[in-house]
Motif scaffolding. Sequence first.
Motif, PDB file in Angstrom:
ATOM      1  N   GLU A 235      31.548  13.998  40.276  1.00 15.59           N
ATOM      2  CA  GLU A 235      32.497  14.651  41.178  1.00 15.59           C
ATOM      3  C   GLU A 235      33.442  15.487  40.315  1.00 15.59           C
ATOM      4  N   THR A 236      33.412  16.806  40.497  1.00 13.39           N
ATOM      5  CA  THR A 236      34.202  17.680  39.628  1.00 13.39           C
ATOM      6  C   THR A 236      35.160  18.552  40.433  1.00 13.39           C
ATOM      7  N   ARG A 237      36.290  18.841  39.811  1.00 13.10           N
ATOM      8  CA  ARG A 237      37.250  19.809  40.339  1.00 13.10           C
ATOM      9  C   ARG A 237      37.723  20.644  39.159  1.00 13.10           C
ATOM     10  N   THR A 238      37.667  21.970  39.307  1.00 18.18           N
ATOM     11  CA  THR A 238      37.961  22.871  38.200  1.00 18.18           C
ATOM     12  C   THR A 238      39.028  23.881  38.598  1.00 18.18           C
ATOM     13  N   ARG A 239      40.101  23.927  37.817  1.00 24.03           N
ATOM     14  CA  ARG A 239      41.120  24.966  37.965  1.00 24.03           C
ATOM     15  C   ARG A 239      40.782  26.093  36.991  1.00 24.03           C
ATOM     16  N   TYR A 240      40.988  27.320  37.434  1.00 26.87           N
ATOM     17  CA  TYR A 240      40.607  28.452  36.602  1.00 26.87           C
ATOM     18  C   TYR A 240      41.642  29.569  36.703  1.00 26.87           C
ATOM     19  N   SER A 241      41.610  30.446  35.713  1.00 27.75           N
ATOM     20  CA  SER A 241      42.338  31.713  35.758  1.00 27.75           C
ATOM     21  C   SER A 241      41.399  32.796  35.253  1.00 27.75           C
ATOM     22  N   GLY A 242      41.582  33.989  35.765  1.00 28.35           N
ATOM     23  CA  GLY A 242      40.692  35.074  35.355  1.00 28.35           C
ATOM     24  C   GLY A 242      41.136  36.382  35.968  1.00 28.35           C
ATOM     25  N   GLN A 243      40.174  37.276  36.190  1.00 37.63           N
ATOM     26  CA  GLN A 243      40.471  38.592  36.741  1.00 37.63           C
ATOM     27  C   GLN A 243      39.392  38.999  37.738  1.00 37.63           C
ATOM     28  N   ARG A 244      39.865  39.701  38.777  1.00 34.69           N
ATOM     29  CA  ARG A 244      38.959  40.247  39.779  1.00 34.69           C
ATOM     30  C   ARG A 244      38.885  41.755  39.567  1.00 34.69           C
ATOM     31  N   GLY A 245      37.677  42.285  39.475  1.00 34.15           N
ATOM     32  CA  GLY A 245      37.502  43.713  39.235  1.00 34.15           C
ATOM     33  C   GLY A 245      37.052  44.452  40.474  1.00 34.15           C
ATOM     34  N   LYS A 246      37.709  45.567  40.753  1.00 33.10           N
ATOM     35  CA  LYS A 246      37.315  46.413  41.870  1.00 33.10           C
ATOM     36  C   LYS A 246      36.833  47.745  41.310  1.00 33.10           C
ATOM     37  N   VAL A 247      35.605  48.105  41.639  1.00 36.57           N
ATOM     38  CA  VAL A 247      34.996  49.322  41.110  1.00 36.57           C
ATOM     39  C   VAL A 247      35.379  50.529  41.973  1.00 36.57           C
TER      40      VAL A 247
ATOM     41  N   ILE B  82      36.356  34.040  42.846  1.00 38.37           N
ATOM     42  CA  ILE B  82      37.156  35.193  42.447  1.00 38.37           C
ATOM     43  C   ILE B  82      36.848  36.386  43.343  1.00 38.37           C
ATOM     44  N   GLY B  83      35.581  36.597  43.632  1.00 37.56           N
ATOM     45  CA  GLY B  83      35.175  37.695  44.497  1.00 37.56           C
ATOM     46  C   GLY B  83      35.289  39.042  43.815  1.00 37.56           C
ATOM     47  N   GLY B  84      35.383  40.118  44.622  1.00 41.07           N
ATOM     48  CA  GLY B  84      35.457  41.459  44.075  1.00 41.07           C
ATOM     49  C   GLY B  84      34.111  41.961  43.596  1.00 41.07           C
ATOM     50  N   ASP B  85      34.142  43.077  42.885  1.00 37.41           N
ATOM     51  CA  ASP B  85      32.913  43.669  42.365  1.00 37.41           C
ATOM     52  C   ASP B  85      32.534  43.113  40.996  1.00 37.41           C
ATOM     53  N   ARG B  86      33.521  42.781  40.202  1.00 36.04           N
ATOM     54  CA  ARG B  86      33.305  42.209  38.871  1.00 36.04           C
ATOM     55  C   ARG B  86      34.238  41.011  38.710  1.00 36.04           C
ATOM     56  N   GLN B  87      33.865  40.122  37.807  1.00 31.10           N
ATOM     57  CA  GLN B  87      34.699  38.945  37.567  1.00 31.10           C
ATOM     58  C   GLN B  87      34.800  38.672  36.072  1.00 31.10           C
ATOM     59  N   ARG B  88      35.966  38.225  35.663  1.00 37.22           N
ATOM     60  CA  ARG B  88      36.183  37.720  34.319  1.00 37.22           C
ATOM     61  C   ARG B  88      36.810  36.341  34.425  1.00 37.22           C
ATOM     62  N   ILE B  89      36.268  35.395  33.675  1.00 35.83           N
ATOM     63  CA  ILE B  89      36.827  34.043  33.641  1.00 35.83           C
ATOM     64  C   ILE B  89      37.614  33.902  32.345  1.00 35.83           C
ATOM     65  N   GLY B  90      38.909  33.693  32.466  1.00 37.08           N
ATOM     66  CA  GLY B  90      39.738  33.549  31.282  1.00 37.08           C
ATOM     67  C   GLY B  90      39.781  32.125  30.772  1.00 37.08           C
ATOM     68  N   ALA B  91      40.024  31.197  31.675  1.00 33.56           N
ATOM     69  CA  ALA B  91      40.119  29.780  31.299  1.00 33.56           C
ATOM     70  C   ALA B  91      39.664  28.933  32.473  1.00 33.56           C
ATOM     71  N   MET B  92      39.089  27.796  32.160  1.00 33.57           N
ATOM     72  CA  MET B  92      38.695  26.835  33.191  1.00 33.57           C
ATOM     73  C   MET B  92      38.915  25.422  32.658  1.00 33.57           C
ATOM     74  N   GLU B  93      39.445  24.573  33.510  1.00 34.96           N
ATOM     75  CA  GLU B  93      39.726  23.189  33.128  1.00 34.96           C
ATOM     76  C   GLU B  93      39.146  22.270  34.197  1.00 34.96           C
ATOM     77  N   THR B  94      38.152  21.486  33.814  1.00 31.29           N
ATOM     78  CA  THR B  94      37.428  20.640  34.765  1.00 31.29           C
ATOM     79  C   THR B  94      37.832  19.188  34.601  1.00 31.29           C
ATOM     80  N   SER B  95      38.175  18.573  35.712  1.00 31.42           N
ATOM     81  CA  SER B  95      38.414  17.124  35.727  1.00 31.42           C
ATOM     82  C   SER B  95      37.244  16.464  36.453  1.00 31.42           C
ATOM     83  N   VAL B  96      36.787  15.346  35.914  1.00 31.40           N
ATOM     84  CA  VAL B  96      35.628  14.643  36.465  1.00 31.40           C
ATOM     85  C   VAL B  96      36.085  13.307  37.025  1.00 31.40           C
ATOM     86  N   GLY B  97      35.758  13.068  38.289  1.00 37.94           N
ATOM     87  CA  GLY B  97      36.089  11.797  38.911  1.00 37.94           C
ATOM     88  C   GLY B  97      34.981  10.789  38.671  1.00 37.94           C
ATOM     89  N   ALA B  98      34.313  10.362  39.734  1.00 36.66           N
ATOM     90  CA  ALA B  98      33.196   9.421  39.586  1.00 36.66           C
ATOM     91  C   ALA B  98      32.100  10.063  38.749  1.00 36.66           C
TER      92      ALA B  98
END
Length: 362
Positions: free
Chosen positions: A161-173, A281-297
Amino acid sequence: MKLEDHRFPCPACGAPMRFRPGTTALRCPHCGHEEPIPDARGGIPELDLRGAAEKAVPAVEMEDLRVVRCESCGAEVEFDADIHAKVCPFCAAPIVTDTGVRRYIKPQAQLPFLLTEDEARQAMNRWLGRLWFAPSNLRAYARAGRAMDGIYVPYWTYDAETRTRYSGQRGKVHYESHPVRVRVNGRTQTQTQQVARVRWYPAQGAVARNFDDVLVLGSNSLPKRYTDAIAPWDLSALSAYEPRFLAGFRAEGYSVPVEQAYGEAKEIMDEVIRQDIRRDIGGDRQRIGAMETSVGALTFKHVLLPVWVAAYRYHGKSYRFVVNGRTGAVEGERPYSSMKVFFFVLAMVLAAVAVAYLQVAS
């Protein structure tokens, strides 16, 4: 890796009974007596991975096994106490026993064989028939009906069981018009072209996913590229571990510990999570800057999957073939016939010379 024999005497004549692939029954090859095997699907126990990492697996889930290492391919094979020499089923090299006892986590589930040995051999022969430059005696070896080994190969499956917080960028072409110099009919001209540009906007959020049966090979006896090539496996058909499905076959024990294999499972899950993040993130392009995953069961199963194995020695080297015991998918390695390669190259050279001669003559 170890191999374990499972024997069930026939109640009618006492001969060892064998599981019949494609059925749910044991059959005596001596007198023909059959006995049904209960197929217990569902309710397969899961073990806590964190507990395993802390060496806290319940004693009832462990077993002691006597193994010997094949010096040729590194496989660790279990023998009966009265056997002192044998041929390794994974590389066809002779091995001599040397007692060593280890503790293993017992299997929780298996997929029974669906293909018989004859059906597996037919699948291998079809695969070999499509290979170029294979030595003729390799195909003769296959057609001769040499015995194949039916082996249950160990895998680990992971639920998380995972939950991930992320930050990044959404690109619009968007597109901008730009003049460019091009050559048209030998002349330089200025033309207007649309050039794609991307505007980036900050994005952050969280995604959640429950993973079920992330599959990782638990053995080093076969190249991973072989076992990957004969996937996928119908894991929905897994049934609770029943030794009678192994009667007449062998069950290979794991050589990759469950904690180590989880590293590969985590890489598989991380890639799926990245895909979830890009969709979020959506949009036309995506960049993932950071992601932090916590695992439950976080749980796992030790499961056995059916593979037919053939080992072939050619000029002192071993070549192996593996067949998915449920689908008939085949993978392996083969030697090349130097004579066939030579004559093929010679034929190509002669053909090229003939074409050049005809062009000159014309």
